[in-house]
Design a protein around this motif. Structure first.
Motif, PDB file in Angstrom:
ATOM      1  N   ALA A  51     -32.207 -72.641  27.827  1.00 47.34           N
ATOM      2  CA  ALA A  51     -31.765 -72.641  26.332  1.00 47.34           C
ATOM      3  C   ALA A  51     -30.253 -72.789  26.431  1.00 47.34           C
ATOM      4  O   ALA A  51     -29.634 -72.265  27.135  1.00 47.34           O
ATOM      5  N   VAL A  52     -29.570 -73.705  25.529  1.00 44.87           N
ATOM      6  CA  VAL A  52     -28.337 -74.203  25.442  1.00 44.87           C
ATOM      7  C   VAL A  52     -27.722 -73.994  24.215  1.00 44.87           C
ATOM      8  O   VAL A  52     -28.342 -74.016  23.125  1.00 44.87           O
ATOM      9  N   GLN A  53     -26.484 -73.597  24.125  1.00 43.10           N
ATOM     10  CA  GLN A  53     -25.587 -73.449  22.969  1.00 43.10           C
ATOM     11  C   GLN A  53     -24.352 -74.273  23.033  1.00 43.10           C
ATOM     12  O   GLN A  53     -23.772 -74.340  24.356  1.00 43.10           O
ATOM     13  N   ILE A  54     -23.948 -75.047  22.205  1.00 38.49           N
ATOM     14  CA  ILE A  54     -23.002 -75.908  22.145  1.00 38.49           C
ATOM     15  C   ILE A  54     -21.874 -75.962  21.174  1.00 38.49           C
ATOM     16  O   ILE A  54     -22.165 -75.486  20.020  1.00 38.49           O
ATOM     17  N   PHE A  55     -20.669 -75.906  21.981  1.00 36.48           N
ATOM     18  CA  PHE A  55     -19.507 -75.754  20.868  1.00 36.48           C
ATOM     19  C   PHE A  55     -18.495 -76.641  21.059  1.00 36.48           C
ATOM     20  O   PHE A  55     -17.844 -76.510  22.492  1.00 36.48           O
ATOM     21  N   ALA A  56     -18.159 -77.851  20.263  1.00 30.51           N
ATOM     22  CA  ALA A  56     -17.097 -78.569  20.643  1.00 30.51           C
ATOM     23  C   ALA A  56     -17.580 -79.161  22.058  1.00 30.51           C
ATOM     24  O   ALA A  56     -18.743 -79.905  22.174  1.00 30.51           O
ATOM     25  N   GLN A  57     -16.497 -79.425  22.990  1.00 33.13           N
ATOM     26  CA  GLN A  57     -17.045 -80.059  24.350  1.00 33.13           C
ATOM     27  C   GLN A  57     -17.766 -78.924  25.381  1.00 33.13           C
ATOM     28  O   GLN A  57     -17.792 -79.164  26.472  1.00 33.13           O
ATOM     29  N   PHE A  58     -17.852 -77.747  24.929  1.00 31.50           N
ATOM     30  CA  PHE A  58     -17.947 -76.485  25.680  1.00 31.50           C
ATOM     31  C   PHE A  58     -19.592 -76.231  25.615  1.00 31.50           C
ATOM     32  O   PHE A  58     -20.209 -76.498  24.451  1.00 31.50           O
ATOM     33  N   LEU A  59     -20.184 -75.712  26.566  1.00 38.18           N
ATOM     34  CA  LEU A  59     -21.624 -75.208  26.375  1.00 38.18           C
ATOM     35  C   LEU A  59     -21.894 -74.137  27.054  1.00 38.18           C
ATOM     36  O   LEU A  59     -21.118 -73.662  28.217  1.00 38.18           O
ATOM     37  N   ARG A  60     -22.907 -73.453  27.027  1.00 37.97           N
ATOM     38  CA  ARG A  60     -23.379 -72.323  27.816  1.00 37.97           C
ATOM     39  C   ARG A  60     -24.874 -72.064  27.699  1.00 37.97           C
ATOM     40  O   ARG A  60     -25.467 -72.824  27.025  1.00 37.97           O
TER      41      ARG A  60
END
Length: 613
Positions: A51-60
């Motif tokens: 599962a992935v969460q994206i914020f701007a150019q970042f992800l976790r």
């Protein structure tokens, strides 16, 4: 005071749900520049549920089954750790191997490092297909992949697998490697054990190369009887691939043993040196095992494919089969020959350093055992690209020439002259008569030649096809940059037609239009024989009476008006169409296939292939 989570309420999404123009652009490059990884991604797209969460150019990212973090639990800290690791890469390092669960973050750092160190290389290793899928979409990797200096690999966290991934990059010349890892790869190598293992690998690669080249040097020299031929298939997804197949079949019919070495010609156009490095171990192994007595390459010449010492050890004839838009290079090795598809190219190739050059026309690379029977559902068909240059390339050339207004003016005059259809006018005569100012090098002369060939051919084809647009022809090919939005031809464009469905086209088409490039003068294009070889009725320009008889085995048009009138005439006279197409098929099938192509090479070179047929 707690720091706010920068990801906020951004939703968690599955890997399959991720989509963006950047990801699609990267993935379009993977089949060519990371084919092994791409194949694994297609075979096992979800070997690990993420599962992935994206914020701007970042992800976790975290695993969906047990909610354990893969990376991004503390983005600021992890990014600082990553930057710290890259900052410790010594400036003398020319190869950086990055392995671990944060290679997704490292992709952007790798691209930035490659931009700073233009002679460096980077290998990103992931342990799962899912994590590599995430990694490959997280930064713009296109230029780095195309350069041949960014490599991707899938490998478990064990020393042997990591070294195999490094070996596949063939890091010859990269003496100073640096190991960057985290998470599962932490215990694979220490700094010292990596340096020792890498040093042994480099030595092993160097010794293996020397051994193979020594073995090639020690083999008996080839004589004039050729029993083993190596064919370089540089365009496996393009129509040229069919020529290689036809050559292989014709050679095998003479008792010649063949091997095909498949590669991607586009990569040579982009970064030949790095691509040659990647290919070399596989090529040397094939040369040593097969020991060919002749190599045939469609489009690319020996310095693209071989290092000089490897070619000298190969020490057998090498023939480059040349189209009229071949890559320009003045570096040719002794022992190379060029076979050009128009006699007008012979002088140009001698200027660029090829001493042994001869005329070898394209022949039918497929010919049906009996003529295809058409249902007539496509009364008028044209198959072929416009040949126009990419707009960016075209404008770059014109900006360069604009610095010399006199030169650009003469180029424009020549382009206008060639763009209007005249069966008696061709590119070679115009190049000779124009005497362009300041063309004092073969490179510049070839750039003008290529520009005029492509742009005038595109303009001529568009003009001729627009003249018959009211007859609603089916036009197949790549015309994106050559047909204006308001052109009457726009409604006739059908897009590309796959080469694998070629026979289906002949079972539907009735009249096949053929328009040669402005550089096809003494030798016809590939459609000239292929249409007739499949039993299609061909209406073409060109003075190619020495190959097939006009009015008997094909029909010729000599002006815009003649093209329209001829189409109307033959649509109204189907019996004559059948007579001509059947005669063209019989003559092509019996005289102009690759069986004759092989005999033509024998006559020009003095070689003898296998046993007499």
């Amino acid at each position: 005071m707690a720091t706010a989570d920068p990801f906020g309420s951004a939703p968690w999404r599955s890997l399959d749900a991720l989509d963006s123009p950047q990801r699609r652009a990267n993935f379009a490059y993977l089949p060519s520049f990371a084919p092994d990884v791409w194949a694994r991604m297609q075979d096992r797209p979800n070997d690990e549920a993420l599962a992935v969460q994206i914020f701007a150019q970042f992800l976790r990212c975290r695993r969906t089954d047990d909610q354990t973090w893969v990376f991004g639990e503390d983005p600021a800290r992890e990014m600082n750790e990553l930057k710290s690791k890259w900052s410790r890469v010594p400036p003398e390092a020319d190869f950086v191997i990055v392995a671990g669960t944060r290679a997704g973050y490292s992709a952007q750092a790798a691209v930035q490092w490659l931009q700073r160190f233009p002679r460096g290389r980077v290998l990103l290793i992931e342990c799962s297909v899912a994590r590599m899928t995430l990694c490959a979409g997280n930064a713009d990797l296109r230029d780095a992949l195309a350069s041949g200096r960014l490599h991707l690999a899938l490998a478990p966290p064990e020393p042997g697998s990591v070294l195999d991934a490094i070996r596949a990059c063939n890091p010859r010349g990269a003496k100073q490697a640096y190991w960057v890892c985290d998470s599962k790869f932490d215990g694979v190598f220490s700094g010292d054990t990596f340096n020792a293992a890498y040093g042994e690998l480099i030595d092993d690669l160097a010794h293996e190369r020397i051994r193979v080249i020594d073995s090639l040097n020690a083999r008996p020299r080839a004589n004039e009887t050729i029993e083993r031929v190596l064919l370089f298939d540089c365009w496996s997804q393009q129509p040229q691939h069919v020529h290689i197949q036809a050559a292989q079949t014709a050679l095998q019919s003479r008792g010649v043993e063949t091997r095909v070495f498949t590669l991607d010609g586009f990569r040579f156009d982009l970064h030949a040196r790095e691509y040659r490095r990647l290919l070399e171990p596989r090529l040397l192994a094939l040369l040593n095992e097969f020991q060919p007595q002749l190599a045939l390459s469609y489009a690319y010449h020996a310095p693209h494919l071989f290092e000089r010492d490897a070619f000298e050890a190969f020490n057998a004839p090498f023939i480059q089969i040349v189209s009229n838009i071949a890559h320009f290079d003045r570096t040719y090795f002794n022992g190379e020959r060029a076979a050009v598809i128009d006699r007008g190219l012979i002088g140009l190739y001698r200027k660029r350093g090829v001493n042994d050059v001869f005329f070898l026309p394209i022949m039918a690379d497929y010919a049906a055992e009996r003529p295809a029977q058409s249902d007539g559902s496509m009364p008028i068909v044209f198959v072929g690209n416009s040949l126009g240059l990419n707009p960016r390339e075209r404008e770059a050339l014109r900006r360069e020439w604009a610095r010399r207004p006199g030169l650009l003016e003469q180029i424009d005059e020549a382009e206008a002259l060639l763009s209007s259809f005249d069966s008696g006018r061709n590119l070679y005569d115009v190049m000779e008569s124009a005497r362009f100012p300041s063309l004092d090098s073969p490179e510049e002369e070839y750039a003008v030649f290529r520009y005029l060939l492509c742009e005038s051919t595109a303009a001529r084809r568009v003009r001729l096809l627009e003249s018959i647009a009211p007859l609603k022809p089916h036009v197949f090919g790549n015309w994106e940059h050559s047909v204006t939005p308001d052109s009457p031809l726009r409604s006739c464009l059908q897009g590309p037609w796959p080469i694998q469905r070629e026979r289906e086209l002949f079972e539907r088409g009735k009249i096949f239009i053929n328009i040669h490039s402005t550089g096809h003068v003494t030798g016809p294009n590939m459609r000239f024989f292929n249409v007739c070889g499949m039993g299609g009725f061909q209406l073409s320009d060109g003075a190619f009476d020495e190959f097939l008889t006009p009015g008997v085995e094909w029909a010729r048009f000599e002006s815009e008006a003649d093209l329209t009138e001829s189409i109307r005439y033959y649509l109204a006279n189907p019996a004559e169409v059948d007579s001509i197409r059947e005669a063209g098929w019989w003559r092509t099938h019996s005289e102009w296939t690759y069986v004759r192509w092989v005999r033509w090479i024998e006559a020009e070179t003095g070689f003898h292939f296998g046993h007499q047929s």
